[in-house]
Design an enzyme around this catalytic site. Structure first.
Site, short mmCIF file in Angstrom:
data_model
loop_
_atom_site.label_atom_id
_atom_site.label_comp_id
_atom_site.label_asym_id
_atom_site.label_seq_id
_atom_site.Cartn_x
_atom_site.Cartn_y
_atom_site.Cartn_z
CE LYS A 231 98.90 57.28 121.80
NZ LYS A 231 97.57 57.89 121.55
CB SER A 232 101.25 49.53 126.09
OG SER A 232 101.27 48.50 127.05
#
Length: 303
Positions: A231-232
């Site tokens: 999710k980065s």
């Protein structure tokens, strides 16, 4: 009298993008444990959520695994081709009352933090989901191969969880349980972000009369802000054209000694050496570590 089943592990990525360093750590860890136990290592593509899938991602992931010396030991399984298996399991649960249709929306359950204990649907005309009926007091515990004892009050902490979503897509919990059994998986090795999903899966296995595999949850790799790499914005894909540096970094994240691996090329030789030098007792008994800490883990684990 039959003995224990031969070790069979698996790696099951979702095709939401290219494989990044965190997914490489999970893949390498599960592959090494399968080789350590002289077992099989299978790949399963979890392509059951079309809105989240990236076109071409699944094939890119398989190409990366091959480039990194980790092709599947058997045919690759695609969840999108296994709807009949999931439907059969769901039909059994519905028939004996273990599952039920539910019209509740997330908004309906907001006041109870999304935990379903009874139907409170405000609109019963909306398409229903199907949920597992979780008995009051259902507490599930298991001994994780790395993290130790883990227990969860499934009724209080999770509630009646979804097996088939209102949009018709299969929920992860049902699909993973059905597939692990159908593929004869004896050992599930994956990231610790799925640690708290395991009690749900064990409960579902019991309700379907299926055996429970052994579980081992590896540390999750986080970015500097403590966010999961998938999710980065920092989650750059690993480079298929230069696999050894990334493999060495993943090896260190798994707590292994880098000294025996120095200077080994090509990938096939590196993976053979990794299989020979892997020591499960060096795996770090933490649920997460930052990307930076992962690179320093081998030195710390040797102290």
């Amino acid at each position: 009298m039959t003995g224990p089943l031969p070790y069979r592990g698996r790696f099951a990525p979702s095709p939401t993008g290219r494989l990044h360093f965190g997914s490489l750590v999970a893949a390498l860890g599960s592959w090494l444990l399968a080789r350590y136990h002289r077992g099989e290592w299978l790949v399963r593509v979890e392509d059951l959520d079309p809105p989240r899938e990236v076109p071409g991602a699944a094939q890119a992931q398989l190409a990366t695994l091959a480039a990194f010396g980790m092709p599947s030991d058997g045919p690759v399984v695609w969840q999108s081709q296994r709807h009949d298996l999931y439907a059969g399991a769901l039909a059994r649960l519905l028939a004996d009352g273990s599952a039920f249709q539910c019209h509740c929306s997330r908004g309906d359950l907001a006041a109870v933090n999304g935990i379903h204990r009874q139907c409170v649907a405000s609109d019963r005309s909306r398409p229903p989901a199907v949920r597992l009926r979780v008995a009051e007091g259902a507490r599930i515990g298991f001994d994780d191969g790395l993290q130790g004892r883990f227990e969860q009050d499934v009724d209080r902490d999770v509630g009646d969880f979804v097996l088939r979503r209102a949009d018709g897509h299969w929920a992860y919990q049902l699909a993973v349980v059905v597939d692990d059994h159908a593929q004869g998986i004896t050992d599930v090795v994956r990231g610790a972000d799925l640690l708290d999903s395991t009690p749900r899966q064990i409960l579902l296995q019991r309700m379907l009369g299926l055996p429970t595999p052994r579980y081992l949850h590896l540390p999750l790799i986080l970015d500097a802000q403590g966010q999961k790499l998938s999710k980065s914005m920092a989650a750059l894909p690993v480079d298929d054209d230069a696999p050894v540096p990334a493999l060495m970094a993943a090896w260190q994240a798994l707590g292994q000694d880098p000294a025996p691996m120095a200077g080994i090329l090509p990938v096939s030789g590196w993976m053979a050496a990794a299989s020979a030098h892997f020591r499960p007792e060096r795996l770090p008994k933490v649920t997460s570590m930052t990307f930076a800490a992962a690179h320093n883990n081998a030195a710390a684990s040797a102290v």
